[in-house]
Scaffold this motif. Structure first.
Motif, mmCIF file in Angstrom:
data_model
loop_
_atom_site.group_PDB
_atom_site.id
_atom_site.type_symbol
_atom_site.label_atom_id
_atom_site.label_comp_id
_atom_site.label_asym_id
_atom_site.label_seq_id
_atom_site.Cartn_x
_atom_site.Cartn_y
_atom_site.Cartn_z
ATOM 1 N N ASN A 54 13.854 24.991 28.985
ATOM 2 C CA ASN A 54 13.845 23.984 27.928
ATOM 3 C C ASN A 54 13.451 24.609 26.595
ATOM 4 O O ASN A 54 12.285 24.849 26.328
ATOM 5 N N THR A 55 14.429 24.869 25.787
ATOM 6 C CA THR A 55 14.163 25.466 24.491
ATOM 7 C C THR A 55 14.819 24.603 23.428
ATOM 8 O O THR A 55 15.460 23.600 23.722
ATOM 9 N N THR A 56 14.681 25.018 22.217
ATOM 10 C CA THR A 56 15.240 24.198 21.141
ATOM 11 C C THR A 56 16.667 24.604 20.795
ATOM 12 O O THR A 56 17.359 23.881 20.111
ATOM 13 N N GLU A 57 17.096 25.757 21.217
ATOM 14 C CA GLU A 57 18.440 26.211 20.866
ATOM 15 C C GLU A 57 19.170 26.683 22.116
ATOM 16 O O GLU A 57 18.562 27.260 23.003
ATOM 17 N N THR A 58 20.466 26.477 22.135
ATOM 18 C CA THR A 58 21.239 27.074 23.209
ATOM 19 C C THR A 58 21.439 28.547 22.873
ATOM 20 O O THR A 58 21.693 28.888 21.727
ATOM 21 N N PRO A 59 21.303 29.450 23.832
ATOM 22 C CA PRO A 59 21.430 30.868 23.535
ATOM 23 C C PRO A 59 22.886 31.233 23.270
ATOM 24 O O PRO A 59 23.779 30.768 23.980
ATOM 25 N N ALA A 60 23.107 32.037 22.247
ATOM 26 C CA ALA A 60 24.466 32.526 21.996
ATOM 27 C C ALA A 60 24.770 33.560 23.064
ATOM 28 O O ALA A 60 23.994 34.476 23.287
ATOM 29 N N ASP A 61 25.854 33.386 23.776
ATOM 30 C CA ASP A 61 26.226 34.335 24.811
ATOM 31 C C ASP A 61 27.586 34.903 24.450
ATOM 32 O O ASP A 61 28.618 34.262 24.651
ATOM 33 N N ALA A 62 27.526 36.122 23.899
ATOM 34 C CA ALA A 62 28.755 36.729 23.381
ATOM 35 C C ALA A 62 29.778 36.968 24.480
ATOM 36 O O ALA A 62 30.970 37.072 24.217
ATOM 37 N N ALA A 63 29.298 37.055 25.738
ATOM 38 C CA ALA A 63 30.234 37.341 26.829
ATOM 39 C C ALA A 63 31.150 36.145 27.108
ATOM 40 O O ALA A 63 32.204 36.303 27.706
ATOM 41 N N PHE A 64 30.728 34.963 26.691
ATOM 42 C CA PHE A 64 31.560 33.770 26.883
ATOM 43 C C PHE A 64 32.430 33.559 25.648
ATOM 44 O O PHE A 64 31.931 33.458 24.534
ATOM 45 N N GLU A 65 33.719 33.458 25.888
ATOM 46 C CA GLU A 65 34.666 33.289 24.785
ATOM 47 C C GLU A 65 34.864 31.803 24.500
ATOM 48 O O GLU A 65 35.188 31.032 25.408
ATOM 49 N N PRO A 66 34.659 31.376 23.241
ATOM 50 C CA PRO A 66 34.878 29.960 22.940
ATOM 51 C C PRO A 66 36.353 29.593 23.050
ATOM 52 O O PRO A 66 37.227 30.369 22.660
ATOM 53 N N MET A 67 36.623 28.410 23.587
ATOM 54 C CA MET A 67 38.016 27.999 23.793
ATOM 55 C C MET A 67 38.375 26.701 23.087
ATOM 56 O O MET A 67 39.475 26.550 22.561
ATOM 57 N N LEU A 68 37.471 25.761 23.119
ATOM 58 C CA LEU A 68 37.852 24.430 22.616
ATOM 59 C C LEU A 68 36.582 23.629 22.340
ATOM 60 O O LEU A 68 35.571 23.813 23.017
ATOM 61 N N GLU A 69 36.643 22.760 21.343
ATOM 62 C CA GLU A 69 35.500 21.901 21.042
ATOM 63 C C GLU A 69 36.001 20.468 20.834
ATOM 64 O O GLU A 69 36.997 20.250 20.145
ATOM 65 N N LEU A 70 35.311 19.561 21.454
ATOM 66 C CA LEU A 70 35.683 18.147 21.346
ATOM 67 C C LEU A 70 34.469 17.389 20.811
ATOM 68 O O LEU A 70 33.379 17.502 21.362
ATOM 69 N N GLU A 71 34.651 16.648 19.717
ATOM 70 C CA GLU A 71 33.529 15.902 19.150
ATOM 71 C C GLU A 71 33.960 14.460 18.902
ATOM 72 O O GLU A 71 35.042 14.215 18.352
ATOM 73 N N MET A 72 33.129 13.526 19.326
ATOM 74 C CA MET A 72 33.403 12.095 19.108
ATOM 75 C C MET A 72 32.107 11.411 18.737
ATOM 76 O O MET A 72 31.026 11.849 19.160
ATOM 77 N N ARG A 89 34.230 33.024 30.663
ATOM 78 C CA ARG A 89 33.943 34.428 30.930
ATOM 79 C C ARG A 89 34.487 34.746 32.314
ATOM 80 O O ARG A 89 34.050 34.159 33.306
ATOM 81 N N ASP A 90 35.448 35.633 32.366
ATOM 82 C CA ASP A 90 36.076 36.018 33.635
ATOM 83 C C ASP A 90 36.507 34.777 34.427
ATOM 84 O O ASP A 90 37.323 34.021 33.955
ATOM 85 N N GLU A 91 35.906 34.592 35.599
ATOM 86 C CA GLU A 91 36.350 33.492 36.454
ATOM 87 C C GLU A 91 35.514 32.227 36.262
ATOM 88 O O GLU A 91 35.654 31.268 37.031
ATOM 89 N N THR A 92 34.656 32.238 35.269
ATOM 90 C CA THR A 92 33.737 31.116 35.076
ATOM 91 C C THR A 92 34.075 30.318 33.823
ATOM 92 O O THR A 92 34.316 30.892 32.760
ATOM 93 N N GLU A 93 34.084 29.004 33.976
ATOM 94 C CA GLU A 93 34.228 28.110 32.821
ATOM 95 C C GLU A 93 32.820 27.641 32.443
ATOM 96 O O GLU A 93 32.036 27.291 33.314
ATOM 97 N N ARG A 94 32.541 27.651 31.157
ATOM 98 C CA ARG A 94 31.253 27.109 30.699
ATOM 99 C C ARG A 94 31.522 25.852 29.880
ATOM 100 O O ARG A 94 32.329 25.866 28.948
ATOM 101 N N ILE A 95 30.829 24.782 30.236
ATOM 102 C CA ILE A 95 30.911 23.534 29.470
ATOM 103 C C ILE A 95 29.550 23.295 28.849
ATOM 104 O O ILE A 95 28.529 23.304 29.550
ATOM 105 N N GLU A 96 29.546 23.113 27.534
ATOM 106 C CA GLU A 96 28.316 22.728 26.840
ATOM 107 C C GLU A 96 28.492 21.300 26.361
ATOM 108 O O GLU A 96 29.340 21.021 25.525
ATOM 109 N N LEU A 97 27.690 20.438 26.921
ATOM 110 C CA LEU A 97 27.827 19.020 26.612
ATOM 111 C C LEU A 97 26.570 18.547 25.893
ATOM 112 O O LEU A 97 25.472 18.621 26.444
#
Lengths: 171, 391
Positions: free
Chosen positions: A2-20, A85-93
């Protein structure tokens, strides 16, 4: 966890952002189904089996969207970011969340790492009293091998970071 | 069927088969949206003897709310009817399903979970065998020279969204891609070895824009109304329920788009010399397939089947693949492969006598003889049909 910021993980490539706006998102239950199906199709196109990948990603994503919907918050924004990243999808919600609800999620996410997670999941499935969010998070961990972490922001926003090894699960 | 289910999913209870089946997307907001469907299951369970089947193989999505509601009903059923077994059937194609539904067995030993990954249709074990790959490859090579000319008459144009259903080793999709330059092409099959072969070939040729997918042609994961042109070649004839498959082809086709099917009439395979022996064997081929609930006499029925399925502007033509098309050895290779599978595997599985199998094989040998004979003629007729989905 539990921290105040999500860690930037350069190994994960950003793909898409959805905001509503939360008000728009929570105005119609079908938004969960339609957004998860549409987005899963978009980010699965270059996977080994795009159709099946989209199906399983949509299932996991829909659960997360439904969980956000159940939060019953109408102010603020709902943001969903996708990374790979490779075979893993990361979702940040990220969505607005009361301190009380935050503590509830915190306890559930802590319990996901427990050896009792499967037993807890079976209890939750059969218990009419267990909140949907509890079953959803346990279900993601048990059925999708999801690795789930939580991050808080001072602005009252809560971020779930969910890593899904879907390619491995499919193949 | 509930109001919610009217466009998202269907629920049925088949009294004769003691089977409750769900089909489609179950993502209700609350359990109350499923009340009628769960009542159907509850009431159905009360009527069965022995085993009650819960058919979930055509469920493409089920959220946590629906799953928990279903689990409650099933657990209640094991308590109210300890004398019966509940068998849940899920699809191997839908990856989340087997992982989710297995928990039902954890909750009660009276609930068993079966993963439905074989016996989609009776001939599946024959055609999914890797030994079938050379047949498929040579067959496509020989039919393509005809179909390349035929397909534009059935509405195929460049830039279309195409689905090749039951794509086998993917060679037809490769040829479509090369000659008709689709905007999108998806190729679906239920044979993992065939798809692996297809992907390897695509990779070797640096082809990245064919979407190969493992799937059940009778319940595909595609959204409805997606494709301008849907092809399904030599496959309806080996399904025991071609009407179910045709409904799916219709569903995924765009209004105004076309579905193109090819099928054979094996008893019309012919050759000279030794016509009588050849004729006898291919009549027996038709009977052999019928024994396994497959209709390799389907070709000329294509027009009626498409009309019955709701298509309009149905077009139909036939063509004959022959030993004169190109290298006669290609034709002979196809017949050799048929002989190996039909006589050595299928006839043996049916329990035919050695004498029958010898005579059965002789017809194939004579067909090969006719194909390779300098003055011989050997033919394999195919019917191509297509229909338009109404606007």
């Amino acid at each position: 966890m539990n921290t105040t910021e999500t860690p930037a993980d350069a190994a994960f490539e950003p793909m898409l952002e959805l905001e509503m706006k939360m008000a728009a998102f929570t105005a119609d239950w079908l938004n969960c189904d339609q957004c998860s199906t549409y987005v899963a199709g978009m980010v699965s196109l270059d996977r080994h089996d795009p159709i099946r990948h989209a199906n399983v990603l949509s299932s996991a994503l829909n659960e997360l969207f439904e969980m956000s919907f159940h939060a019953r918050e109408r102010d603020g924004a709902f943001v969903c970011r996708f990374y790979r990243r490779d075979e893993t999808e990361r979702i940040e919600l990220t969505f607005p969340c009361s301190p009380e609800k935050r503590r509830f999620y915190d306890a559930v996410v802590t319990g996901l790492k427990s050896d009792e997670a499967l037993a807890n999941y079976l209890d939750v499935i059969t218990s009419g009293a267990a909140p949907a969010e509890h079953a959803i998070l346990l279900g993601l961990a048990i059925n999708y091998d999801a690795d789930i972490t939580l991050f808080y922001r001072d602005t009252g926003m809560l971020t779930f970071v969910v890593d899904l090894p879907l390619e491995r699960l499919l193949n | 069927m509930s109001t919610y289910s009217s466009h998202r999913f269907t629920a049925q209870f088949d009294v004769n088969n003691q089977e409750f089946s769900l089909c489609g997307v179950l993502r209700p907001h609350s359990v109350s949206e499923l009340a009628d469907d769960l009542a159907l299951l509850r009431n159905g369970v009360e009527t069965v003897k022995g085993v009650c089947y819960i058919n979930l193989k055509r469920v493409t999505h089920m959220n946590n709310t629906a799953f928990r509601a279903l689990a409650h009903v099933l657990i209640d059923a094991t308590r109210s009817r300890p004398d019966i077994k509940l068998t849940v059937v899920a699809s191997s194609v839908v990856a989340w399903a087997s992982r989710l539904f297995r928990h039902l067995n954890d909750l009660s030993p009276n609930i068993t979970v079966e993963i439905y990954d074989s016996a989609f249709y009776p001939g599946q074990t024959f055609v999914e065998n890797q030994s079938f790959i050379p047949i498929l490859r040579t067959q496509t090579k020989m039919t393509w020279r005809h179909e390349r000319e035929i397909l534009p008459r059935h509405g195929l144009r460049e830039g279309m969204h195409i689905a090749d259903i039951c794509c086998g080793i993917g060679d037809f999709a490769m040829l479509l891609r090369k000659d008709f330059k689709p905007a999108r092409i998806v190729a679906l099959d239920h044979s993992i070895p065939s798809l692996a072969y297809a992907r390897t070939v695509a990779e070797n040729f640096d082809v990245q824009d064919i979407e190969y997918t493992y799937g059940d042609a009778s319940q595909m994961l595609f959204e409805s109304n997606q494709f301008d042109f849907v092809t399904c070649r030599h496959s309806l004839q080996i399904f025991d329920r071609p009407d179910v498959l045709l409904r799916e082809l219709y569903r995924i086709c765009k209004p105004g788009g076309r579905v193109y099917i090819t099928n054979e009439k094996n008893s019309h395979c012919l050759g000279e010399p030794k016509a009588e022996s050849i004729q006898w064997t291919y009549n027996e081929v038709a009977k052999l397939f019928a024994h396994f609930d497959m209709d390799v006499e389907m070709g000329p029925k294509g027009r009626r089947m498409l009309l019955d399925a709701g298509f309009r502007n149905v077009q139909m033509e036939s063509f004959m693949v022959t030993n004169l098309d190109d290298d006669p050895q290609d034709f002979a290779d196809i017949i050799t492969a048929w002989r190996n599978v039909y006589a050595d595997e299928m006839a043996v599985r049916r329990g035919d006598s050695p004498e029958f199998i010898d005579r059965f094989k002789q017809g194939f040998e004579d067909h090969i003889f006719a194909a390779l004979h300098p003055r011989g003629y050997a033919g394999w007729p195919i019917w191509a049909s297509s229909g338009q989905k109404p606007l």
